[in-house]
Design a protein around this motif. Structure first.
Motif, PDB file in Angstrom:
ATOM      1  N   LYS A 166       6.294  37.914  16.013  1.00  0.00           N
ATOM      2  CA  LYS A 166       6.397  36.899  17.060  1.00  0.00           C
ATOM      3  C   LYS A 166       7.755  36.948  17.748  1.00  0.00           C
ATOM      4  O   LYS A 166       7.847  36.828  18.982  1.00  0.00           O
ATOM      5  CB  LYS A 166       6.159  35.512  16.452  1.00  0.00           C
ATOM      6  CG  LYS A 166       6.166  34.386  17.472  1.00  0.00           C
ATOM      7  CD  LYS A 166       5.896  33.040  16.812  1.00  0.00           C
ATOM      8  CE  LYS A 166       5.917  31.905  17.833  1.00  0.00           C
ATOM      9  NZ  LYS A 166       5.648  30.588  17.179  1.00  0.00           N
ATOM     10  N   SER A 188       7.879  40.192  19.918  1.00  0.00           N
ATOM     11  CA  SER A 188       7.001  40.040  21.075  1.00  0.00           C
ATOM     12  C   SER A 188       7.590  39.075  22.098  1.00  0.00           C
ATOM     13  O   SER A 188       7.561  39.331  23.308  1.00  0.00           O
ATOM     14  CB  SER A 188       5.626  39.558  20.618  1.00  0.00           C
ATOM     15  OG  SER A 188       4.777  39.339  21.720  1.00  0.00           O
ATOM     16  N   LYS A 189       8.152  37.973  21.624  1.00  0.00           N
ATOM     17  CA  LYS A 189       8.736  36.985  22.530  1.00  0.00           C
ATOM     18  C   LYS A 189       9.926  37.562  23.289  1.00  0.00           C
ATOM     19  O   LYS A 189      10.094  37.316  24.481  1.00  0.00           O
ATOM     20  CB  LYS A 189       9.161  35.758  21.733  1.00  0.00           C
ATOM     21  CG  LYS A 189       9.714  34.631  22.589  1.00  0.00           C
ATOM     22  CD  LYS A 189      10.076  33.424  21.733  1.00  0.00           C
ATOM     23  CE  LYS A 189      10.645  32.297  22.590  1.00  0.00           C
ATOM     24  NZ  LYS A 189      11.008  31.111  21.755  1.00  0.00           N
ATOM     25  N   GLN A 190      10.742  38.361  22.600  1.00  0.00           N
ATOM     26  CA  GLN A 190      11.920  38.938  23.239  1.00  0.00           C
ATOM     27  C   GLN A 190      11.540  39.973  24.280  1.00  0.00           C
ATOM     28  O   GLN A 190      12.151  40.049  25.352  1.00  0.00           O
ATOM     29  CB  GLN A 190      12.830  39.558  22.180  1.00  0.00           C
ATOM     30  CG  GLN A 190      14.145  40.088  22.737  1.00  0.00           C
ATOM     31  CD  GLN A 190      15.083  40.549  21.648  1.00  0.00           C
ATOM     32  OE1 GLN A 190      14.782  40.444  20.477  1.00  0.00           O
ATOM     33  NE2 GLN A 190      16.228  41.049  22.044  1.00  0.00           N
ATOM     34  N   ALA A 205       9.507  38.234  27.434  1.00  0.00           N
ATOM     35  CA  ALA A 205      10.131  37.129  28.170  1.00  0.00           C
ATOM     36  C   ALA A 205      10.358  37.471  29.637  1.00  0.00           C
ATOM     37  O   ALA A 205      10.298  36.596  30.508  1.00  0.00           O
ATOM     38  CB  ALA A 205      11.453  36.748  27.506  1.00  0.00           C
ATOM     39  N   ARG A 227       2.328  40.801  30.664  1.00  0.00           N
ATOM     40  CA  ARG A 227       2.106  40.301  29.307  1.00  0.00           C
ATOM     41  C   ARG A 227       0.773  40.727  28.726  1.00  0.00           C
ATOM     42  O   ARG A 227       0.536  40.551  27.530  1.00  0.00           O
ATOM     43  CB  ARG A 227       2.219  38.779  29.306  1.00  0.00           C
ATOM     44  CG  ARG A 227       3.649  38.301  29.533  1.00  0.00           C
ATOM     45  CD  ARG A 227       3.760  36.798  29.629  1.00  0.00           C
ATOM     46  NE  ARG A 227       5.153  36.409  29.895  1.00  0.00           N
ATOM     47  CZ  ARG A 227       5.549  35.162  30.105  1.00  0.00           C
ATOM     48  NH1 ARG A 227       4.665  34.177  30.092  1.00  0.00           N
ATOM     49  NH2 ARG A 227       6.818  34.913  30.324  1.00  0.00           N
ATOM     50  N   SER A 243       1.200  43.115  25.793  1.00  0.00           N
ATOM     51  CA  SER A 243       1.934  42.660  24.611  1.00  0.00           C
ATOM     52  C   SER A 243       1.366  43.245  23.323  1.00  0.00           C
ATOM     53  O   SER A 243       2.121  43.690  22.441  1.00  0.00           O
ATOM     54  CB  SER A 243       1.933  41.132  24.549  1.00  0.00           C
ATOM     55  OG  SER A 243       0.604  40.632  24.503  1.00  0.00           O
TER      56      SER A 243
END
Length: 226
Positions: A51, A54-56, A59, A66, A69
């Motif tokens: 998580k 993936s978030k980094q 963003a 996205r 991802s």
């Protein structure tokens, strides 16, 4: 120790058949999964790392970017596990093969570029000619930018191959030196062995960093084309 310095980079075979495909398919089997409602600490840590990564990476992307991802997270997990398994004794590291790294880099790069030409063709073409370029330099800059674009997947593959291969060669050389010095000078052997341990720790860090860098650059190429 292998007599040939590059023997560890030769694709292995089983009964004369190439085993590289089986080795490539092996790392995903090591990823733990949970069938229970409450996960254990290993699964929880794994999900937290996925998580966070993936978030980094996602963003900076818009909604279209996205959609990649899952592919990018799968890519970084695959490269990380492959690099780490290659540090085990008598193992084979697929990421030391330029052909395999090109097979990963070219489709991802091509998909990002094709998406850019389909969705934002004006912006994609604008990269070939920076604003304010003098007229006499236009043909030269277009050629340079085209070469720069086409060389991106090669740079991705060569970077990963060179870093992983160099580390393995250095570990092989220092390991051979440790074995040779063990019958000559014990204090020197202990010093070289300590260097080998420190180098192994460094190679673990390099394996993680190179997986992250490869995936991040693919993500940046995707960001430029979405």
């Amino acid at each position: 120790m292998n007599e040939n310095l590059f023997a560890s980079f030769i694709a292995p075979t089983i009964l004369g058949l190439p085993a590289a495909v089986l080795i490539i398919l092996f790392p995903p089997l090591l990823i733990p999964t949970s069938k229970y409602l409450i996960n254990n600490r290993l699964i929880t840590t794994q999900q937290w790392l996925i998580k966070l990564t993936s978030k980094q990476m996602m963003a900076m992307h818009n909604t279209k970017g996205r959609t990649w991802s899952l592919m990018l997270v799968s890519l970084i997990i695959f490269i990380t596990t492959t690099n780490l398994l290659g540090l085990l004794p008598h193992s084979f590291t697929p990421t030391t093969q330029l052909s395999m790294n090109l097979a990963m880099a070219i489709p991802l790069w091509a998909g990002a570029v094709i998406m850019g030409f389909r969705s934002k063709i004006k912006n994609a073409l604008a990269h070939f000619l920076p604003q304010g370029t003098p007229t006499p330099l236009i043909p030269m800059l277009v050629i340079i930018e085209t070469i720069s674009l086409l060389i991106q997947p090669m740079a991705l593959a060569v970077r990963l191959t060179a870093n992983i291969t160099a580390g393995h060669l250095l570990m092989h050389l220092i390991g051979s030196a440790t074995l040779a010095m063990s019958t000559i000078n014990l204090p020197s052997t202990l010093i070289i062995f300590t260097i080998l341990i420190l180098l192994t720790i460094l190679e673990i860090a390099v394996a993680l960093i190179q997986a992250y860098v490869f995936t991040l650059l693919v993500s940046l190429y995707l960001h430029d084309n979405t």
